[in-house]
Design an enzyme around this catalytic site. Structure first.
Site, PDB file in Angstrom:
ATOM      1  N   SER A 183       0.816  -1.217   0.000  1.00 17.40           N
ATOM      2  CA  SER A 183       0.000   0.000   0.000  1.00 17.40           C
ATOM      3  C   SER A 183       0.848   1.265   0.000  1.00 17.40           C
ATOM      4  O   SER A 183       0.348   2.337  -0.371  1.00 17.40           O
ATOM      5  CB  SER A 183      -0.945  -0.002   1.198  1.00 17.40           C
ATOM      6  OG  SER A 183      -0.237  -0.170   2.411  1.00 17.40           O
ATOM      7  N   ASP A 432      -5.144   5.644  11.384  1.00 19.75           N
ATOM      8  CA  ASP A 432      -4.129   5.219  10.418  1.00 19.75           C
ATOM      9  C   ASP A 432      -2.908   6.108  10.611  1.00 19.75           C
ATOM     10  O   ASP A 432      -2.881   7.260  10.173  1.00 19.75           O
ATOM     11  CB  ASP A 432      -4.657   5.326   8.991  1.00 19.75           C
ATOM     12  CG  ASP A 432      -3.640   4.864   7.951  1.00 19.75           C
ATOM     13  OD1 ASP A 432      -2.496   4.520   8.335  1.00 19.75           O
ATOM     14  OD2 ASP A 432      -3.968   4.847   6.752  1.00 19.75           O
ATOM     15  N   HIS A 435      -0.054   5.063   6.714  1.00 23.82           N
ATOM     16  CA  HIS A 435      -0.125   5.674   5.386  1.00 23.82           C
ATOM     17  C   HIS A 435      -0.078   7.190   5.518  1.00 23.82           C
ATOM     18  O   HIS A 435      -0.069   7.738   6.617  1.00 23.82           O
ATOM     19  CB  HIS A 435      -1.396   5.217   4.670  1.00 23.82           C
ATOM     20  CG  HIS A 435      -1.485   3.733   4.520  1.00 23.82           C
ATOM     21  ND1 HIS A 435      -2.203   2.945   5.400  1.00 23.82           N
ATOM     22  CD2 HIS A 435      -0.929   2.887   3.622  1.00 23.82           C
ATOM     23  CE1 HIS A 435      -2.096   1.676   5.040  1.00 23.82           C
ATOM     24  NE2 HIS A 435      -1.313   1.613   3.976  1.00 23.82           N
TER      25      HIS A 435
END
Length: 459
Positions: A183, A432, A435
Site C-alpha cells: 500500500s 491510520d 499511510h
C-alpha cells in the site's frame, strides 16, 4: 569587436559580435556622446563589468531562486489546481551544459536535511485528481489542521527542486513507469498521478476489479506516458491470508510474483516498495521447502523472524529483473516508511502531532533503521553484482526513511474516515498512523524520484 549590422543601421540597439582576440573590441554606437571625456574607458569598464558579473548572476538564480512574495501563498481554503513551476517546458528536456552543475546534482545527498516552512503548498488538493484512495483523502474527510501541507524538505547539501509535472511527462514520453509493492507503493503512485494531473488529465485505461485500486494503469495522452500500480506486498510470490484460509501468509522466496513479472518487458522504470507486510504472521518457503515462519504458534515450524526473509525477497526481485531485462530499465527501491503510533491504534490521539520533528528530536533507530539498512544494502549489492550491465539495468535506492520519520503530522489518523467526530469523540476511533495524507509528505518522495530518474538518464 562589436559592430553595427549593415541592415540595422537605423536601430541603435542592434549589435553583432565579431572575434577580436579575447573580445577586446569597441562598440560603434550612439550610446555615448562624442564629447564624453573618456568614451573608451567608460565602454571598456561597462563591458568588462558585465562579463564579470554574469556568472555570479547565473549561479545565484539557478541555485537560490527568490522565494515567492507572501501575497502569492496558497490560501488554506483553496488549494491550487495547477501550480506547476513550468507550464511550457521545452521538449525534450534540456540537460545542464556546465559540468559544475551536473556534478553538484549528482553528489547531492537527499537523505540528510530538515523540514522547513513553505508557503507554496501542494500542486493539488483532495478533489482535483480523482485518484486518491478514500482512506488517505484527509482534506475531504474534514481534517481541520492543514498546516501539514506547508512544509518542504531542505537537504543539507543542495536545493531540492519543486516537482515539475511537465518535466516528468517529458522524461516519460512514450514510456511506462510502474509502481510495484504494498500500500505504500500505491500511496506514492497516487501522489504522482495527482501531481502530474495538474498539467495533463490522466485517463484510467485499465483496472482489475474495484479491489482497492490494486491493479490499475493511467495514460497521459499528451505525452503517451503510462503509469501503473501492481499490488505485490512481498514482491516475491505470496499467498495472502484470508478469512477462508490459513491465518498467515505464505511466501515463496525463490521466485517473483508473476502478476507484475509477466509485464516486465513493457516497463521502462519500476519503483518497488515493501516492508510492512513482513511484520505479519507468515510461513516461508524456498525451492519447495519450508524454511521457517514468523509468529506462527500452533505450527510445527522454526521461528526465524522476518529480517533475513525481507533481504531474500529483495535480492530475488532485483536479481530476477537484472536477469530478464537486457534492453534497459531503471529500478528504484523506495525504502521503508516508518509509522507513528503513540499508544493504541484505536484510541483518540494515536498520532496527534501537527508539525514535523525538529533537529535531533527523533532518531532513526530500531526496526525502522534495520529495515532501511537491508534494502539499501541489497540495492548496492545488486548494483555491484550486475557489473558492466549497469547501462542496461540502473539500480537506485530512493531513501525516504529518515525524512518520513520526521513527519508524524502527515498521517490520516482518525480522518481515514469522513468526519469521524461529527457526533462527538467516541471511546474508540480507528487511526491510520502508517499511510500518508494526500496531498502530504509522500509528495516529497516523488520530488526526489524525479531527480533520481534525471540523474540515471544522464549516466
Amino acid at each position: 569587436m562589436l559592430e553595427k549590422h549593415k541592415d540595422d543601421r537605423k536601430s541603435p540597439g542592434a549589435w553583432r559580435a565579431t572575434k577580436d582576440g579575447f573580445g577586446n573590441g569597441t562598440p560603434t554606437s550612439s550610446f555615448f556622446p562624442k564629447d564624453h571625456p573618456f568614451p573608451f574607458l567608460t565602454r571598456k569598464f561597462l563591458q568588462w563589468t558585465f562579463y564579470l558579473l554574469l556568472p555570479f548572476i547565473v549561479f545565484r538564480f539557478y541555485f537560490y531562486p527568490s522565494p515567492p512574495p507572501s501575497h502569492l501563498a496558497i490560501p488554506l481554503s483553496s488549494l491550487p489546481l495547477n501550480s506547476s513551476p513550468s507550464s511550457s517546458s521545452s521538449f525534450p528536456p534540456q540537460l545542464p551544459e556546465e559540468e559544475g552543475i551536473l556534478s553538484k546534482e549528482t553528489a547531492c545527498d537527499y537523505t540528510q536535511g530538515k523540514w522547513v516552512p513553505d508557503k507554496m503548498g501542494p500542486l493539488y488538493n483532495g478533489t482535483t485528481c480523482g485518484t486518491i484512495k478514500d482512506g488517505q483523502n484527509c482534506m475531504s474527510h474534514g481534517r481541520p489542521d492543514l498546516g501539514f501541507l506547508y512544509w518542504r524538505w531542505q537537504p543539507q547539501e543542495c536545493q531540492l527542486p519543486r516537482f515539475d509535472p511537465n518535466e516528468f511527462l517529458q522524461f516519460f514520453a512514450d514510456r511506462h513507469i510502474a509502481f510495484v509493492g504494498d500500500s505504500m507503493a500505491r500511496n506514492q503512485l497516487e501522489s504522482l498521478v495527482c501531481m502530474v494531473s495538474s498539467v495533463s488529465p490522466p485517463n484510467l485505461v485499465y483496472k482489475n476489479g474495484d479491489d482497492d485500486n490494486k491493479f490499475r494503469r493511467w495514460h497521459f495522452a499528451s505525452h503517451n506516458a503510462s503509469v501503473s500500480i501492481y499490488w505485490s506486498p512481498f514482491l516475491v510470490k505470496g499467498v495472502e491470508k484470508s478469512k477462508n484460509g490459513p491465518d498467515h501468509n505464505e511466501l515463496y522466496l525463490d521466485r517473483i510474483d508473476e502478476r507484475w513479472g509477466k509485464d516486465l518487458d513493457g516497463i521502462d522504470t519500476i519503483v518497488l516498495s515493501i516492508g510492512h507486510w513482513f511484520l505479519h504472521p507468515a510461513v516461508y518457503l524456498d525451492d519447495g521447502k519450508v524454511l521457517g515462519c514468523h509468529y506462527c504458534p500452533g505450527l510445527n515450524h522454526t521461528e526465524i523472524g522476518f529480517y533475513d526473509v525481507l533481504r531474500k525477497a529483495v535480492r530475488t526481485t532485483l536479481n530476477t529483473i537484472s536477469d530478464r531485462r537486457g534492453d534497459g530499465i531503471d529500478v528504484i527501491l523506495t525504502t521503508f516508511s516508518p509509522s507513528h503510533f503513540e499508544g493504541d491504534w484505536d484510541k483518540f490521539g494515536a498520532c496527534p502531532k501537527t508539525e514535523p520533528y525538529g533537529e535531533g528530536e527523533k532518531l532513526l533507530e530500531g526496526m525502522d533503521a534495520d529495515m532501511r539498512k537491508i534494502e539499501v544494502e541489497e540495492v548496492e549489492s545488486a548494483r555491484l553484482g550486475i557489473g558492466g550491465n549497469q547501462k542496461k539495468v540502473r539500480l537506485e535506492a530512493l531513501d525516504v526513511t529518515r525524512l518520513s520519520l520526521m513527519r508524524p503530522d502527515g498521517h490520516p489518523g482518525p480522518y481515514m474516515y469522513p468526519f469521524p467526530f461529527a457526533n462527538g469523540v467516541g471511546e474508540r476511533v480507528q487511526n491510520d498512523c502508517v499511510h500518508w495524507c494526500l496531498p502530504g509528505p509522500v509528495d516529497t518522495w516523488n520530488q526526489i524520484l524525479l531527480q533520481v530518474i534525471k540523474r540515471l538518464r544522464r549516466q
